[in-house]
Design a protein around this motif. Structure first.
Motif, PDB file in Angstrom:
ATOM      1  N   THR A  93       0.741  -1.177  -0.062  1.00  0.00           N
ATOM      2  CA  THR A  93      -0.089   0.031   0.105  1.00  0.00           C
ATOM      3  C   THR A  93       0.823   1.084   0.085  1.00  0.00           C
ATOM      4  N   SER A  94       1.926   1.158   0.746  1.00  0.00           N
ATOM      5  CA  SER A  94       2.773   2.353   0.702  1.00  0.00           C
ATOM      6  C   SER A  94       3.481   2.723  -0.885  1.00  0.00           C
ATOM      7  N   ALA A  95       3.906   1.602  -1.379  1.00  0.00           N
ATOM      8  CA  ALA A  95       4.277   1.744  -2.647  1.00  0.00           C
ATOM      9  C   ALA A  95       3.442   2.415  -3.735  1.00  0.00           C
ATOM     10  N   ALA A  96       2.142   1.924  -3.539  1.00  0.00           N
ATOM     11  CA  ALA A  96       1.132   2.272  -4.496  1.00  0.00           C
ATOM     12  C   ALA A  96       0.844   3.677  -4.221  1.00  0.00           C
ATOM     13  N   LEU A  97       0.562   4.250  -2.852  1.00  0.00           N
ATOM     14  CA  LEU A  97       0.504   5.455  -2.608  1.00  0.00           C
ATOM     15  C   LEU A  97       1.788   6.458  -2.954  1.00  0.00           C
ATOM     16  N   ALA A  98       2.820   5.928  -2.707  1.00  0.00           N
ATOM     17  CA  ALA A  98       4.022   6.551  -3.160  1.00  0.00           C
ATOM     18  C   ALA A  98       4.005   6.632  -4.739  1.00  0.00           C
ATOM     19  N   SER A  99       3.919   5.758  -5.252  1.00  0.00           N
ATOM     20  CA  SER A  99       3.741   6.006  -6.926  1.00  0.00           C
ATOM     21  C   SER A  99       2.666   6.831  -7.365  1.00  0.00           C
ATOM     22  N   LEU A 100       1.608   7.199  -6.596  1.00  0.00           N
ATOM     23  CA  LEU A 100       0.498   8.096  -7.185  1.00  0.00           C
ATOM     24  C   LEU A 100       1.182   9.406  -6.708  1.00  0.00           C
ATOM     25  N   ALA A 101       1.819   9.643  -5.625  1.00  0.00           N
ATOM     26  CA  ALA A 101       2.162  10.749  -5.250  1.00  0.00           C
ATOM     27  C   ALA A 101       3.365  11.252  -6.125  1.00  0.00           C
ATOM     28  N   LEU A 102       4.201  10.457  -6.503  1.00  0.00           N
ATOM     29  CA  LEU A 102       5.278  10.682  -7.435  1.00  0.00           C
ATOM     30  C   LEU A 102       4.733  11.189  -8.835  1.00  0.00           C
ATOM     31  N   TRP A 103       3.769  10.569  -9.159  1.00  0.00           N
ATOM     32  CA  TRP A 103       2.957  10.747 -10.275  1.00  0.00           C
ATOM     33  C   TRP A 103       2.347  12.199 -10.506  1.00  0.00           C
ATOM     34  N   GLY A 104       1.948  12.531  -9.361  1.00  0.00           N
ATOM     35  CA  GLY A 104       1.182  13.757  -9.239  1.00  0.00           C
ATOM     36  C   GLY A 104       2.272  14.922  -9.109  1.00  0.00           C
TER      37      GLY A 104
END
Length: 171
Positions: free
Chosen positions: A153-164
């Motif tokens: 879950t941390s990896a998924a949220l980090a990926s979304l935040a980096l994409w943003g």
């Protein structure tokens, strides 16, 4: 990937998704603890901190977008969320490694999160609840412990935040 994330083109929507996601993860952990009766170990409790902080940063990102502050402000807040989630992911990897006996955990984890002093009288002994050791997973779902799921879950949220943080459009 862009087709999947098209509904989240606005910073406001992405900030809301990130904030909701972080609140859902930490809320689930609290639910497992308080409703399900799973007592967290010291490392489990530490892994919640990036989420607690991240929810506040996510709310700040939503406000930044709603108030139409310069897009760089919102992007920096997304970057802060990404860093927090990467820290959480690292903590989850470390804890998973301790559970799988790849390396030793901290000495404080062998006595649990509530401390090491033994109660003096019988009533205290009956009421004392020791947190589990960090070396044993209290529950595994699809082969992963809570720490393992935290990594994902941390990896998924980090990926979304980096994409943003690094995408071109903003609203």
């Amino acid at each position: 990937m862009n087709a999947i994330l098209t509904p989240f083109k606005s910073d406001r929507m992405l900030a809301g998704l990130l904030t909701f996601g972080m609140a859902l993860v930490v809320g689930s952990a609290l639910g497992f603890e308080h409703i399900g009766g799973y007592i967290p170990c010291a490392l489990c409790l530490m892994q919640r901190n990036p989420y607690y902080i991240g929810v506040g940063v996510g709310i700040a990102a939503m406000l930044s977008s709603i108030l139409r502050l310069p897009p760089m402000v919102t992007k920096l807040l997304f970057l802060a969320i990404a860093i927090l989630m990467l820290v959480g992911m690292g903590m989850g990897i470390y804890h998973s490694g301790v559970e799988w006996k790849f390396w030793e955990g901290p000495a404080s984890c062998t006595i649990g999160a509530t401390g090491g002093d033994t109660p003096v009288n019988v009533l205290d002994a009956l009421n004392a609840t020791k947190a589990p050791s960090c070396t044993e997973a209290t529950l595994r779902v699809l082969g992963l412990s809570f720490a393992g799921w935290n990594v994902l879950t941390s990896a998924a949220l980090a990926s979304l935040a980096l994409w943003g943080t690094f995408r071109k459009w903003s609203a």
